[in-house]
Design a protein around this motif. Structure first.
Motif, short mmCIF file in Angstrom:
data_model
loop_
_atom_site.label_atom_id
_atom_site.label_comp_id
_atom_site.label_asym_id
_atom_site.label_seq_id
_atom_site.Cartn_x
_atom_site.Cartn_y
_atom_site.Cartn_z
N GLY A 72 -6.28 -22.43 -26.62
CA GLY A 72 -6.56 -23.71 -27.26
C GLY A 72 -7.88 -23.68 -27.98
N PRO A 73 -8.43 -24.83 -28.35
CA PRO A 73 -9.71 -24.88 -29.04
C PRO A 73 -10.78 -24.12 -28.26
CG PRO A 73 -8.67 -27.03 -29.07
CD PRO A 73 -7.84 -26.17 -28.18
N GLY A 74 -11.51 -23.28 -28.99
CA GLY A 74 -12.53 -22.46 -28.35
C GLY A 74 -12.06 -21.05 -28.07
N SER A 75 -10.75 -20.83 -27.99
CA SER A 75 -10.23 -19.48 -27.76
C SER A 75 -10.45 -18.62 -29.00
CB SER A 75 -8.74 -19.52 -27.41
OG SER A 75 -8.52 -20.28 -26.24
N ASP A 76 -10.02 -19.12 -30.14
CA ASP A 76 -10.23 -18.47 -31.44
C ASP A 76 -9.88 -19.49 -32.52
OD1 ASP A 76 -7.34 -18.42 -31.83
OD2 ASP A 76 -7.31 -16.66 -30.52
N ALA A 77 -10.12 -19.11 -33.77
CA ALA A 77 -9.90 -20.05 -34.89
C ALA A 77 -8.43 -20.42 -35.03
CB ALA A 77 -10.41 -19.43 -36.18
N ASP A 78 -7.51 -19.51 -34.67
CA ASP A 78 -6.08 -19.78 -34.84
C ASP A 78 -5.54 -20.83 -33.87
OD1 ASP A 78 -5.76 -17.85 -36.93
OD2 ASP A 78 -5.77 -16.27 -35.42
N HIS A 79 -6.29 -21.09 -32.78
CA HIS A 79 -5.82 -22.06 -31.80
C HIS A 79 -6.76 -23.26 -31.68
CE1 HIS A 79 -3.83 -18.26 -30.63
NE2 HIS A 79 -2.82 -19.05 -30.28
N SER A 80 -7.47 -23.58 -32.74
CA SER A 80 -8.45 -24.66 -32.70
C SER A 80 -7.82 -26.05 -32.80
CB SER A 80 -9.47 -24.49 -33.83
OG SER A 80 -8.82 -24.55 -35.10
N GLN A 81 -6.53 -26.13 -33.20
CA GLN A 81 -5.90 -27.44 -33.40
C GLN A 81 -4.66 -27.64 -32.54
OE1 GLN A 81 -7.28 -29.75 -35.38
NE2 GLN A 81 -8.92 -28.38 -36.07
N HIS A 82 -4.44 -26.77 -31.58
CA HIS A 82 -3.26 -26.95 -30.72
C HIS A 82 -3.44 -26.19 -29.41
CE1 HIS A 82 -2.23 -23.19 -32.92
NE2 HIS A 82 -1.74 -22.83 -31.73
N LEU A 83 -2.61 -26.53 -28.44
CA LEU A 83 -2.54 -25.81 -27.16
C LEU A 83 -1.34 -24.87 -27.22
CD1 LEU A 83 -3.13 -28.76 -24.65
CD2 LEU A 83 -4.81 -27.06 -25.43
N HIS A 84 -1.58 -23.62 -26.87
CA HIS A 84 -0.51 -22.61 -26.90
C HIS A 84 -0.12 -22.28 -25.46
CE1 HIS A 84 1.57 -18.81 -28.03
NE2 HIS A 84 1.10 -18.41 -26.85
N PHE A 85 1.19 -22.44 -25.17
CA PHE A 85 1.73 -22.08 -23.86
C PHE A 85 2.85 -21.07 -24.07
CE2 PHE A 85 0.93 -26.83 -22.85
CZ PHE A 85 -0.42 -26.58 -22.58
N ASP A 86 2.89 -20.02 -23.23
CA ASP A 86 4.02 -19.10 -23.32
C ASP A 86 4.29 -18.47 -21.96
OD1 ASP A 86 2.75 -16.46 -22.94
OD2 ASP A 86 1.99 -16.62 -24.98
N LEU A 87 5.43 -17.76 -21.88
CA LEU A 87 5.86 -17.10 -20.64
C LEU A 87 5.88 -15.59 -20.81
CD1 LEU A 87 8.82 -19.42 -19.53
CD2 LEU A 87 6.49 -19.37 -18.62
N GLU A 88 4.91 -15.04 -21.52
CA GLU A 88 4.88 -13.59 -21.72
C GLU A 88 4.86 -12.86 -20.38
OE1 GLU A 88 2.11 -10.09 -23.76
OE2 GLU A 88 1.42 -12.17 -23.73
N PRO A 89 5.80 -11.94 -20.17
CA PRO A 89 5.79 -11.19 -18.91
C PRO A 89 4.57 -10.29 -18.83
CG PRO A 89 7.41 -10.26 -20.44
CD PRO A 89 6.89 -11.52 -21.08
N ARG A 90 3.80 -10.42 -17.74
CA ARG A 90 2.58 -9.63 -17.56
C ARG A 90 2.67 -8.82 -16.28
NH1 ARG A 90 -1.52 -10.92 -20.98
NH2 ARG A 90 -1.25 -12.81 -22.23
N ARG A 91 1.86 -7.77 -16.23
CA ARG A 91 1.83 -6.89 -15.07
C ARG A 91 1.46 -7.68 -13.82
NH1 ARG A 91 -1.70 -1.54 -15.52
NH2 ARG A 91 -0.20 -1.27 -17.20
N ASN A 92 2.23 -7.49 -12.78
CA ASN A 92 2.00 -8.14 -11.48
C ASN A 92 2.01 -9.67 -11.56
OD1 ASN A 92 1.67 -5.60 -10.26
ND2 ASN A 92 -0.51 -5.56 -10.83
N GLY A 93 2.67 -10.22 -12.58
CA GLY A 93 2.78 -11.67 -12.71
C GLY A 93 1.47 -12.35 -13.06
N GLY A 94 0.53 -11.62 -13.67
CA GLY A 94 -0.78 -12.17 -14.00
C GLY A 94 -0.71 -13.19 -15.13
N THR A 95 -1.86 -13.85 -15.36
CA THR A 95 -1.97 -14.87 -16.42
C THR A 95 -3.17 -14.54 -17.31
OG1 THR A 95 -3.36 -16.27 -15.02
CG2 THR A 95 -1.00 -16.67 -14.97
N PHE A 96 -3.13 -15.09 -18.52
CA PHE A 96 -4.26 -15.00 -19.45
C PHE A 96 -4.54 -16.41 -19.96
CE2 PHE A 96 -6.13 -14.47 -23.67
CZ PHE A 96 -7.18 -13.61 -23.37
N CYS A 97 -5.62 -16.98 -19.46
CA CYS A 97 -5.96 -18.36 -19.81
C CYS A 97 -7.37 -18.39 -20.39
CB CYS A 97 -5.89 -19.26 -18.57
SG CYS A 97 -4.29 -19.17 -17.73
N GLN A 98 -7.49 -18.95 -21.58
CA GLN A 98 -8.78 -18.93 -22.27
C GLN A 98 -9.02 -20.22 -23.03
OE1 GLN A 98 -9.43 -16.09 -25.63
NE2 GLN A 98 -10.81 -15.08 -24.19
#
Length: 298
Positions: A272-298
């Protein structure tokens, strides 16, 4: 005659007795001095100073001149940096993930195509959506072999429950649609009620299924599989609108932060805002499969 000899002997003895002796009379003690010198104990005899001080000889004319500046010792060589890790040490998992992304390995989901019949898990997902009051419709499969985008069983959402509309209608895979509907009912709606005393009436989405790579290039975006949803705004039942942006009003920011924080877990990526310029106007949610079920939240 004998008498005469005896007489002469007697006179001779008398003459000898009357003659004084040449030396001192034996047996008389000699005269001693009144004082005697006292002996000195262990005194070191200091030699007398020399009468002349030796003068050094002059420097010969051909002697080398001393340098104007004293030579400096060579600088200590810079300390070598220790290696990042001992030989054979296991690589850092984060670095390994980053290197794997740089190689841009093919995504197995790119080969997914629709079968003649819908799989049982897809049918079960749709039944769950209907039980939650979600309104949706089926869409035709999407598959781009040249890029790798694929969504074999897409659906278009009209609502995220009985009382929350969403538009424009996002095209998603059923698993992402279900995750969004559950999150709206369990997190977004209660957060709006707590902060504003009103219900969420509708949610404005900015992006769902789009056949493209990530904004950084290279790896395919989760949008390319209908596995991501971007939310740009919320509208309350009292008419108030809440826009996602870098500097929202204080109460809006509190609500948006609560939603964003709670999203990390139900979704595997949250930006979302603050993550990078491409996400300054919206919240991005996804279900990308990650190793050991981890998350990436920024």
């Amino acid at each position: 005659m004998a008498a005469f000899g005896f007489f002469r002997l007697g006179r001779l003895l008398l003459a000898v007795a009357a003659t004084p002796l040449a030396g001192p009379v034996l047996g008389k003690a000699p005269d001693l001095p009144q004082t005697a010198p006292v002996p000195q104990l262990n005194q070191q005899v200091t030699p007398p100073p020399p009468t002349e001080i030796p003068v050094p000889e002059p420097r010969p004319e051909d002697a080398p001149e001393p340098p104007a500046i004293a030579p400096q010792p060579p600088e200590k060589p810079a300390r070598a940096e220790p290696p990042a890790g001992p030989p054979g040490a296991p690589p850092n998992p984060a670095e390994a993930d980053e290197k794997a992304e740089q190689k841009i390995l093919p995504d197995p989901r790119s080969a997914a195509i629709a079968g003649r019949e819908m799989p049982a898990e897809e049918l079960a997902c749709r039944r769950r959506l209907k039980s939650m009051g979600v309104d949706f419709e089926e869409r035709k499969p999407e598959h781009d072999t040249s890029v790798g985008c694929s969504i074999p069983y897409p659906i278009a959402l009209k609502t995220l429950g009985k009382s929350i509309a969403i538009g424009p209608e996002p095209e998603l895979n059923c698993q992402m649609a279900e995750a969004a509907a559950r999150f709206a009912a369990s997190v977004i709606q209660p957060a709006a009620k707590a902060e504003f005393g009103a219900d969420i009436k509708s949610i404005g989405q900015a992006s769902a299924f789009v056949c493209r790579s990530r904004n950084g290039g290279g790896k395919l975006s989760e949008h390319a599989f209908g596995n991501a949803l971007d939310i740009a705004s919320f509208k309350l039942s009292d008419g108030k609108e809440i826009d996602v942006g870098p500097v929202p009003p204080e109460k809006d920011a509190k609500f948006l932060n609560a939603v964003r924080k709670a999203a990390c877990g139900p979704f595997k990526t949250v930006l979302g805002p603050g993550s990078d310029a491409d996400h300054s106007q919206h919240l991005h949610f996804d279900l990308e499969p990650r190793r050991n079920g981890g998350t990436f939240c920024q």
